[in-house]
Design a protein around this motif. Structure first.
Motif, PDB file in Angstrom:
ATOM      1  N   MET A  94       0.740  -1.068  -0.121  1.00  0.00           N
ATOM      2  CA  MET A  94      -0.052   0.034   0.044  1.00  0.00           C
ATOM      3  C   MET A  94       0.990   1.253  -0.019  1.00  0.00           C
ATOM      4  O   MET A  94       2.003   1.439   0.718  1.00  0.00           O
ATOM      5  CB  MET A  94      -0.901   0.068   1.091  1.00  0.00           C
ATOM      6  CG  MET A  94      -1.648   1.181   1.314  1.00  0.00           C
ATOM      7  SD  MET A  94      -2.948   1.157   2.663  1.00  0.00           S
ATOM      8  CE  MET A  94      -4.131  -0.182   2.294  1.00  0.00           C
ATOM      9  N   GLU A  95       0.487   2.201  -0.890  1.00  0.00           N
ATOM     10  CA  GLU A  95       1.385   3.482  -1.129  1.00  0.00           C
ATOM     11  C   GLU A  95       0.870   4.168   0.274  1.00  0.00           C
ATOM     12  O   GLU A  95      -0.038   4.464   0.839  1.00  0.00           O
ATOM     13  CB  GLU A  95       1.078   4.297  -2.166  1.00  0.00           C
ATOM     14  CG  GLU A  95       1.318   3.959  -3.595  1.00  0.00           C
ATOM     15  CD  GLU A  95       0.813   4.613  -4.461  1.00  0.00           C
ATOM     16  OE1 GLU A  95       1.062   5.886  -4.513  1.00  0.00           O
ATOM     17  OE2 GLU A  95       0.367   4.248  -5.534  1.00  0.00           O
ATOM     18  N   LEU A  96       1.942   4.729   1.111  1.00  0.00           N
ATOM     19  CA  LEU A  96       2.162   5.781   1.931  1.00  0.00           C
ATOM     20  C   LEU A  96       2.672   7.018   1.526  1.00  0.00           C
ATOM     21  O   LEU A  96       3.509   7.048   0.867  1.00  0.00           O
ATOM     22  CB  LEU A  96       2.837   5.391   3.323  1.00  0.00           C
ATOM     23  CG  LEU A  96       2.309   4.069   3.839  1.00  0.00           C
ATOM     24  CD1 LEU A  96       3.049   3.597   5.004  1.00  0.00           C
ATOM     25  CD2 LEU A  96       0.851   4.369   4.497  1.00  0.00           C
ATOM     26  N   HIS A  97       1.866   8.241   1.791  1.00  0.00           N
ATOM     27  CA  HIS A  97       2.487   9.423   1.380  1.00  0.00           C
ATOM     28  C   HIS A  97       2.263  10.476   2.536  1.00  0.00           C
ATOM     29  O   HIS A  97       1.335  10.452   3.402  1.00  0.00           O
ATOM     30  CB  HIS A  97       1.832  10.124   0.519  1.00  0.00           C
ATOM     31  CG  HIS A  97       1.721   9.362  -0.962  1.00  0.00           C
ATOM     32  ND1 HIS A  97       2.674   9.500  -1.787  1.00  0.00           N
ATOM     33  CD2 HIS A  97       0.851   8.482  -1.487  1.00  0.00           C
ATOM     34  CE1 HIS A  97       2.044   8.800  -2.872  1.00  0.00           C
ATOM     35  NE2 HIS A  97       1.247   7.910  -2.695  1.00  0.00           N
ATOM     36  N   ARG A  98       3.412  11.045   2.920  1.00  0.00           N
ATOM     37  CA  ARG A  98       3.245  11.913   4.154  1.00  0.00           C
ATOM     38  C   ARG A  98       3.483  13.517   3.724  1.00  0.00           C
ATOM     39  O   ARG A  98       4.134  13.689   2.744  1.00  0.00           O
ATOM     40  CB  ARG A  98       4.562  11.666   5.121  1.00  0.00           C
ATOM     41  CG  ARG A  98       4.253  10.184   5.863  1.00  0.00           C
ATOM     42  CD  ARG A  98       5.678   9.860   6.714  1.00  0.00           C
ATOM     43  NE  ARG A  98       5.240   8.702   7.184  1.00  0.00           N
ATOM     44  CZ  ARG A  98       5.504   7.391   6.803  1.00  0.00           C
ATOM     45  NH1 ARG A  98       6.251   7.522   5.590  1.00  0.00           N
ATOM     46  NH2 ARG A  98       5.403   6.353   7.282  1.00  0.00           N
ATOM     47  N   GLY A  99       2.996  14.315   4.610  1.00  0.00           N
ATOM     48  CA  GLY A  99       3.187  15.804   4.526  1.00  0.00           C
ATOM     49  C   GLY A  99       2.924  16.600   5.713  1.00  0.00           C
ATOM     50  O   GLY A  99       2.600  16.026   6.568  1.00  0.00           O
ATOM     51  N   SER A 100       2.973  17.842   5.638  1.00  0.00           N
ATOM     52  CA  SER A 100       2.869  18.736   6.646  1.00  0.00           C
ATOM     53  C   SER A 100       2.800  20.285   6.032  1.00  0.00           C
ATOM     54  O   SER A 100       2.786  20.479   4.776  1.00  0.00           O
ATOM     55  CB  SER A 100       4.102  18.835   7.473  1.00  0.00           C
ATOM     56  OG  SER A 100       5.284  19.224   6.770  1.00  0.00           O
TER      57      SER A 100
ATOM     58  N   ARG B 292      -3.216   6.582   2.801  1.00  0.00           N
ATOM     59  CA  ARG B 292      -2.752   5.477   2.426  1.00  0.00           C
ATOM     60  C   ARG B 292      -3.519   5.224   1.475  1.00  0.00           C
ATOM     61  O   ARG B 292      -4.604   5.818   1.086  1.00  0.00           O
ATOM     62  CB  ARG B 292      -3.287   4.609   3.472  1.00  0.00           C
ATOM     63  CG  ARG B 292      -2.826   4.530   4.745  1.00  0.00           C
ATOM     64  CD  ARG B 292      -3.582   3.712   6.027  1.00  0.00           C
ATOM     65  NE  ARG B 292      -4.789   4.148   6.300  1.00  0.00           N
ATOM     66  CZ  ARG B 292      -5.386   5.301   6.736  1.00  0.00           C
ATOM     67  NH1 ARG B 292      -4.435   5.973   7.430  1.00  0.00           N
ATOM     68  NH2 ARG B 292      -6.521   5.601   6.989  1.00  0.00           N
ATOM     69  N   GLY B 293      -3.022   4.495   0.402  1.00  0.00           N
ATOM     70  CA  GLY B 293      -3.605   4.170  -0.869  1.00  0.00           C
ATOM     71  C   GLY B 293      -3.070   5.352  -2.231  1.00  0.00           C
ATOM     72  O   GLY B 293      -2.230   5.784  -1.974  1.00  0.00           O
TER      73      GLY B 293
ATOM     74  N   ASP C 213     -11.506   8.291   4.958  1.00  0.00           N
ATOM     75  CA  ASP C 213     -10.928   7.386   5.811  1.00  0.00           C
ATOM     76  C   ASP C 213      -9.419   6.650   5.538  1.00  0.00           C
ATOM     77  O   ASP C 213      -8.796   5.763   6.276  1.00  0.00           O
ATOM     78  CB  ASP C 213     -11.785   6.218   6.164  1.00  0.00           C
ATOM     79  CG  ASP C 213     -12.031   5.138   4.611  1.00  0.00           C
ATOM     80  OD1 ASP C 213     -11.462   5.594   3.742  1.00  0.00           O
ATOM     81  OD2 ASP C 213     -12.759   4.320   4.675  1.00  0.00           O
ATOM     82  N   ALA C 214      -8.738   7.331   4.657  1.00  0.00           N
ATOM     83  CA  ALA C 214      -7.443   6.847   4.350  1.00  0.00           C
ATOM     84  C   ALA C 214      -6.434   8.211   4.477  1.00  0.00           C
ATOM     85  O   ALA C 214      -5.450   7.946   4.105  1.00  0.00           O
ATOM     86  CB  ALA C 214      -7.226   6.659   2.792  1.00  0.00           C
ATOM     87  N   ILE C 215      -6.683   8.847   5.454  1.00  0.00           N
ATOM     88  CA  ILE C 215      -5.854   9.868   5.857  1.00  0.00           C
ATOM     89  C   ILE C 215      -5.783  10.102   7.289  1.00  0.00           C
ATOM     90  O   ILE C 215      -6.867   9.999   7.937  1.00  0.00           O
ATOM     91  CB  ILE C 215      -6.172  11.215   5.008  1.00  0.00           C
ATOM     92  CG1 ILE C 215      -4.997  12.322   5.603  1.00  0.00           C
ATOM     93  CG2 ILE C 215      -7.420  11.778   5.499  1.00  0.00           C
ATOM     94  CD1 ILE C 215      -5.144  13.641   4.716  1.00  0.00           C
ATOM     95  N   ASP C 216      -4.558  10.148   7.908  1.00  0.00           N
ATOM     96  CA  ASP C 216      -4.480  10.495   9.422  1.00  0.00           C
ATOM     97  C   ASP C 216      -3.856  11.834   9.305  1.00  0.00           C
ATOM     98  O   ASP C 216      -2.878  11.977   8.922  1.00  0.00           O
ATOM     99  CB  ASP C 216      -3.714   9.374  10.102  1.00  0.00           C
ATOM    100  CG  ASP C 216      -4.236   8.061  10.113  1.00  0.00           C
ATOM    101  OD1 ASP C 216      -5.478   7.922  10.443  1.00  0.00           O
ATOM    102  OD2 ASP C 216      -3.542   6.996   9.613  1.00  0.00           O
ATOM    103  N   VAL C 217      -4.491  12.736  10.106  1.00  0.00           N
ATOM    104  CA  VAL C 217      -3.988  14.125  10.282  1.00  0.00           C
ATOM    105  C   VAL C 217      -3.613  14.208  11.859  1.00  0.00           C
ATOM    106  O   VAL C 217      -4.395  13.964  13.201  1.00  0.00           O
ATOM    107  CB  VAL C 217      -5.282  15.009  10.014  1.00  0.00           C
ATOM    108  CG1 VAL C 217      -4.714  16.486  10.318  1.00  0.00           C
ATOM    109  CG2 VAL C 217      -5.576  15.057   8.487  1.00  0.00           C
ATOM    110  N   PHE C 218      -2.474  14.817  11.982  1.00  0.00           N
ATOM    111  CA  PHE C 218      -1.843  14.995  13.419  1.00  0.00           C
ATOM    112  C   PHE C 218      -1.767  16.387  13.667  1.00  0.00           C
ATOM    113  O   PHE C 218      -1.363  17.274  12.633  1.00  0.00           O
ATOM    114  CB  PHE C 218      -0.508  14.257  13.671  1.00  0.00           C
ATOM    115  CG  PHE C 218      -0.512  12.629  13.291  1.00  0.00           C
ATOM    116  CD1 PHE C 218      -0.837  11.721  13.846  1.00  0.00           C
ATOM    117  CD2 PHE C 218      -0.210  12.403  11.868  1.00  0.00           C
ATOM    118  CE1 PHE C 218      -1.235  10.359  13.650  1.00  0.00           C
ATOM    119  CE2 PHE C 218      -0.288  10.954  11.547  1.00  0.00           C
ATOM    120  CZ  PHE C 218      -0.773  10.037  12.352  1.00  0.00           C
ATOM    121  N   GLY C 219      -1.958  16.833  14.745  1.00  0.00           N
ATOM    122  CA  GLY C 219      -2.220  18.246  14.992  1.00  0.00           C
ATOM    123  C   GLY C 219      -3.341  19.018  14.710  1.00  0.00           C
ATOM    124  O   GLY C 219      -3.384  20.309  14.334  1.00  0.00           O
TER     125      GLY C 219
END
Length: 138
Positions: free
Chosen positions: A1-7, A18-19, A48-54
């Protein structure tokens, strides 16, 4: 599964998706231009495929009856666009860490683009929305 991060610029808001991500859609509408100073470049992901922190650092501005725009209340980075009736969220392409593997898909609202630039690529161009992209008012 593809994971992408950002800020955001200051890092108080960060996220992980995810995805697969949709290709980047460039929106030239007046709201996007006024919020960013140019135009939006956004992909999207299922909500439902994104987790947001902060999240406590995000301010949501209801730009229309149909959608809200999320940005970092500390640094002002535009991050998200969310249609109230859809199960996905648009994420600004520039907020992803590199390499993003994103690619351009189309231009929308080109009839409303700024008069100070031209679009010189071969991507599909739509006077309003198009290419299956659902936006406020559709």
């Amino acid at each position: 599964m593809e994971l992408h991060r950002g800020s955001c610029l200051c890092g108080k808001v960060h996220f992980e998706t995810r995805g697969n991500l949709r290709g980047v859609v460039y929106c030239h509408c007046s709201q996007c231009r006024k919020q960013t100073g140019h135009y939006y470049a956004a992909t999207n992901v299922q909500a439902d495929a994104i987790d947001v922190f902060g999240e406590e650092h995000i301010t949501w501005y209801q730009a229309s009856d149909f959608a809200s725009r999320g940005f970092c209340k500390n640094c002002g980075s535009a991050l998200f666009w969310k249609h109230k009736d859809l199960d996905h969220i648009s994420v600004m392409a520039g907020s992803f860490d590199q390499p993003s593997a994103l690619h351009g898909e189309s231009h929308i609202f080109v009839a409303d683009k700024g008069d100070y630039y031209e679009i010189h690529d071969d991507l599909p161009k739509y006077a309003k929305s198009g290419g299956g992209v659902v936006v406020a008012g559709d």
